[in-house]
Design an enzyme around this catalytic site. Structure first.
Site, PDB file in Angstrom:
ATOM      1  N   CYS A 165       0.759  -1.098  -0.148  1.00 46.56           N
ATOM      2  CA  CYS A 165      -0.066  -0.085   0.103  1.00 46.56           C
ATOM      3  C   CYS A 165       0.919   1.086  -0.083  1.00 46.56           C
ATOM      4  O   CYS A 165       1.822   1.318   0.722  1.00 46.56           O
ATOM      5  CB  CYS A 165      -1.036  -0.122   1.079  1.00 46.56           C
ATOM      6  SG  CYS A 165      -1.685   1.638   0.970  1.00 46.56           S
ATOM      7  N   GLN A 288      -1.017   8.928  16.955  1.00 46.00           N
ATOM      8  CA  GLN A 288      -0.978   9.531  15.763  1.00 46.00           C
ATOM      9  C   GLN A 288      -0.604   8.632  14.775  1.00 46.00           C
ATOM     10  O   GLN A 288       0.569   8.048  15.014  1.00 46.00           O
ATOM     11  CB  GLN A 288      -0.413  10.971  15.682  1.00 46.00           C
ATOM     12  CG  GLN A 288      -1.304  11.927  16.690  1.00 46.00           C
ATOM     13  CD  GLN A 288      -2.586  12.544  16.151  1.00 46.00           C
ATOM     14  OE1 GLN A 288      -2.674  12.265  14.938  1.00 46.00           O
ATOM     15  NE2 GLN A 288      -3.103  13.319  17.031  1.00 46.00           N
ATOM     16  N   GLU A 338      -8.929  13.192  30.032  1.00 44.72           N
ATOM     17  CA  GLU A 338      -9.020  12.037  29.011  1.00 44.72           C
ATOM     18  C   GLU A 338      -9.990  11.207  29.277  1.00 44.72           C
ATOM     19  O   GLU A 338     -10.029  10.659  30.480  1.00 44.72           O
ATOM     20  CB  GLU A 338      -7.709  11.483  28.718  1.00 44.72           C
ATOM     21  CG  GLU A 338      -7.959  10.183  27.685  1.00 44.72           C
ATOM     22  CD  GLU A 338      -8.784  10.300  26.382  1.00 44.72           C
ATOM     23  OE1 GLU A 338      -8.322  11.085  25.605  1.00 44.72           O
ATOM     24  OE2 GLU A 338      -9.689   9.275  26.110  1.00 44.72           O
ATOM     25  N   ASP A 386      -7.954  19.135  22.247  1.00 47.92           N
ATOM     26  CA  ASP A 386      -7.726  18.488  20.757  1.00 47.92           C
ATOM     27  C   ASP A 386      -8.955  17.309  20.626  1.00 47.92           C
ATOM     28  O   ASP A 386      -8.747  16.268  20.857  1.00 47.92           O
ATOM     29  CB  ASP A 386      -6.288  17.839  20.756  1.00 47.92           C
ATOM     30  CG  ASP A 386      -6.099  16.770  19.508  1.00 47.92           C
ATOM     31  OD1 ASP A 386      -6.950  17.184  18.566  1.00 47.92           O
ATOM     32  OD2 ASP A 386      -5.019  16.256  19.482  1.00 47.92           O
ATOM     33  N   CYS A 413      -9.380  18.205  14.190  1.00 51.08           N
ATOM     34  CA  CYS A 413      -9.344  17.251  13.061  1.00 51.08           C
ATOM     35  C   CYS A 413     -10.828  17.268  12.220  1.00 51.08           C
ATOM     36  O   CYS A 413     -11.100  16.596  11.307  1.00 51.08           O
ATOM     37  CB  CYS A 413      -9.333  15.822  13.605  1.00 51.08           C
ATOM     38  SG  CYS A 413     -10.644  15.199  14.571  1.00 51.08           S
TER      39      CYS A 413
HETATM   40  N1  SAH Z   1      -4.211  14.727  21.686  1.00 46.67           N
HETATM   41  C1  SAH Z   1      -4.211  13.520  21.671  1.00 46.67           C
HETATM   42  C2  SAH Z   1      -5.554  12.628  21.382  1.00 46.67           C
HETATM   43  C3  SAH Z   1      -6.576  13.368  20.600  1.00 46.67           C
HETATM   44  S1  SAH Z   1      -7.764  12.119  19.879  1.00 46.67           S
HETATM   45  C4  SAH Z   1      -3.280  13.219  20.630  1.00 46.67           C
HETATM   46  O1  SAH Z   1      -2.696  14.006  19.947  1.00 46.67           O
HETATM   47  O2  SAH Z   1      -2.826  12.112  20.449  1.00 46.67           O
HETATM   48  C5  SAH Z   1      -9.276  12.784  20.748  1.00 46.67           C
HETATM   49  C6  SAH Z   1      -9.129  12.210  22.275  1.00 46.67           C
HETATM   50  O3  SAH Z   1     -10.195  12.777  23.125  1.00 46.67           O
HETATM   51  C7  SAH Z   1      -9.549  10.752  22.392  1.00 46.67           C
HETATM   52  O4  SAH Z   1      -8.306  10.163  22.950  1.00 46.67           O
HETATM   53  C8  SAH Z   1     -10.974  10.366  22.848  1.00 46.67           C
HETATM   54  O5  SAH Z   1     -10.651   9.337  23.871  1.00 46.67           O
HETATM   55  C9  SAH Z   1     -10.913  11.747  23.699  1.00 46.67           C
HETATM   56  N2  SAH Z   1     -12.337  12.016  24.178  1.00 46.67           N
HETATM   57  C10 SAH Z   1     -13.318  12.233  23.302  1.00 46.67           C
HETATM   58  N3  SAH Z   1     -14.349  12.564  24.000  1.00 46.67           N
HETATM   59  C11 SAH Z   1     -14.099  13.020  25.031  1.00 46.67           C
HETATM   60  C12 SAH Z   1     -14.571  13.636  26.285  1.00 46.67           C
HETATM   61  N4  SAH Z   1     -15.848  13.740  26.243  1.00 46.67           N
HETATM   62  N5  SAH Z   1     -13.803  13.886  27.310  1.00 46.67           N
HETATM   63  C13 SAH Z   1     -12.645  13.467  27.425  1.00 46.67           C
HETATM   64  N6  SAH Z   1     -12.081  12.939  26.380  1.00 46.67           N
HETATM   65  C14 SAH Z   1     -12.533  12.735  25.147  1.00 46.67           C
END
Ligand code: SAH
Length: 463
Positions: A165, A288, A338, A386, A413
């Site tokens: 791929c 990521q 989280e 995020d 995103c």
């Molecule tokens: N900043 C991290 C993850 C981003 S992804 C990075 O760059 O790797 C978004 C994250 O938000 C995920 O881990 C998901 O589990 C979390 N998430 C989604 N809804 C949420 C909520 N209501 N409260 C807390 N975390 C949440």
């Protein structure tokens, strides 16, 4: 009598369609006599001939028959391209054209959804936008009764049998080739999605530091037949392999991983780095997938945060704490929030691994945890968020705005929910002052953006 809103196309017939944009799956969005027609495989600027296969009141979906006028930005993808595969809908479009489209898309959504008029920086793209993915998750199954390993055909669950791929990095491609070979040697039965029978249903793999690989064989059965041979042969075929798991997914679902994860061989975790930070990844945890651009993304977020070492920072939606740790080195204190508990456990381990004792993590929903922190008297100077594609709950935004931090760094995103959330924050005294998209997923329609929202101090005092 003049007909208003007459549908100018009929099912089963061909029409010339002029394409002006891309839809969310990367399909061309065009018009025929003012009527919207979606055509997968067609690019903006092209006129194509398409057969109408679906007809609704407001739009139709056409099947591409012929490109009448090609876009000057249409390109031939490199070796390893499977035209029917759905994972890289923009791969026939020049990369610079993709980046221009992504920038315009962010600007358009900020204006039209958010009412925000701000210059969007050119998207930071990749020097080499191929073979960037360090994670592979590929289904194993049957195609016309024959074993097949590869990604799904566009908008279907038919597996395209693939040997390589062009989005995957060399190590995950090697894993794909090895599993194909070993499955055939050992006659391991592929999973039949329609019947719900068979054994091997997915291969999941990830490349970490130094090109080392963690692999997971997902089975529909409790036992993996010839388990010892699988271990031995995978080690021979993939010299980078350092960790192997079996995951059991018995449910008839699209969810790839089941609850049971069995360690088969090697290390329990995979070491990975972003910049000079180290991370230990468990087999199920989120990380990521584009390591080169992740570093760019996090550095962009860090710059936007403009930390001096004195700040209390909240990293909402922190996952395994990756951004939190980037920030922690330049802040007094970082609190990550989280909701996925195993990720929080990873985050704490990662803080320890990097000797950062000023980062702490709370497991819970941001909508509940942030108000609790406020009630405890925590006063963040900077908030980084995020969220997932759905964006932030209004309760979260309200708490953030009540705090009145001087800066909010919003890593998004999904530019549509970024626009919605930024427009709420605009009513609470914040202006979007810098917007920097970073291309994390070349050849797809995904857009990652770092937006800086700054407190409008003057207005806040006069309000
Ligand atoms: N900043 C991290 C993850 C981003 S992804 C990075 O760059 O790797 C978004 C994250 O938000 C995920 O881990 C998901 O589990 C979390 N998430 C989604 N809804 C949420 C909520 N209501 N409260 C807390 N975390 C949440």
């Amino acid at each position: 009598m003049k007909k208003i809103n007459a549908v100018p196309v009929a099912l089963g017939r061909d029409y010339p369609i002029t394409i002006h944009d891309l839809g969310s799956h990367g399909e061309g969005v065009g018009r025929y006599e003012g009527f919207t027609v979606f055509v997968a495989g067609a690019l903006p600027g092209e006129t194509v001939r398409a057969t109408i296969l679906t007809l609704k009141k407001k739009y139709a979906v056409g099947d591409l028959r012929e490109i009448i006028t090609a876009s000057p930005d249409r390109v031939t993808p490199p070796k390893g391209y499977y035209p029917e595969v759905g994972i890289y809908p923009l791969v026939t479009w020049d990369y610079e054209a993709q980046l221009r489209w992504k920038r315009e898309r962010v600007a358009h959504l900020l204006t039209h959804i958010g009412g925000i008029d701000v210059a969007v920086e050119p998207v930071i793209g990749m020097a080499d936008p191929f073979h960037y993915r360090n994670k592979i998750q590929v289904p194993v199954g049957l195609r016309d009764g024959r074993p097949a390993i590869g990604f799904y055909e566009r908008q279907s669950h038919d597996i395209v049998d693939m040997t390589t791929c062009l989005l995957q990095d060399p190590a995950t491609n090697r894993l794909l080739a090895a599993v194909r070979k070993i499955r055939a040697e050992l006659s391991t039965e592929p999973y039949d999605e329609r019947a719900g029978t068979g054994v091997l249903r997915h291969v999941v793999g990830r490349t970490g530091e130094g090109g080392k690989v963690m692999a997971i064989l997902v089975t529909a059965t409790r036992e993996l037949p010839d388990k010892e041979r699988w271990i031995e042969r995978l080690r021979e075929e993939v010299p980078e392999l350092v960790s192997l798991y079996q995951n059991i997914q018995k449910e008839r679902t699209n969810v790839i991983l089941g609850k049971t994860m069995k360690h088969l061989w090697g290390h329990g975790v995979l070491a990975a780095t972003i910049g000079d930070l180290r991370f230990a990844l468990s087999p199920g945890s989120f990380f990521q997938v584009n390591p080169v651009q992740t570093r760019v993304l996090y550095e962009t977020a860090l710059q936007a945060a403009r930390l001096t070492g004195q700040e209390t920072v909240i990293d909402a939606y922190c996952g395994t704490g990756t951004i939190s740790l980037f920030l922690a080195r330049q802040a007094q204190r970082v609190i990550g929030v989280e909701k996925f508990a195993p990720a929080v456990k990873d985050a704490r381990n990662n803080a320890r691994l990097n000797g950062l004792d000023n980062a702490s993590f709370i497991a819970g929903d941001t909508a509940e945890v942030l108000p609790q922190l406020a009630a405890q008297g925590v006063t963040p100077d900077v908030i980084v968020m995020d969220p997932a594609r759905a964006g932030c709950d209004e309760k979260v935004l309200a708490t953030v705005a009540d705090w009145q931090p001087s800066r909010i760094v919003y890593v998004s995103c999904n530019p549509a929910t970024l626009a919605r959330d930024a427009s709420y924050l605009a009513t609470r005294g914040y202006a979007v002052t810098h917007v920097q998209p970073v291309d994390m997923f070349p050849h797809t329609t995904h857009i990652e953006t770092v937006a800086l929202l700054s407190r409008r101090t003057d207005e806040a005092h006069t309000g």
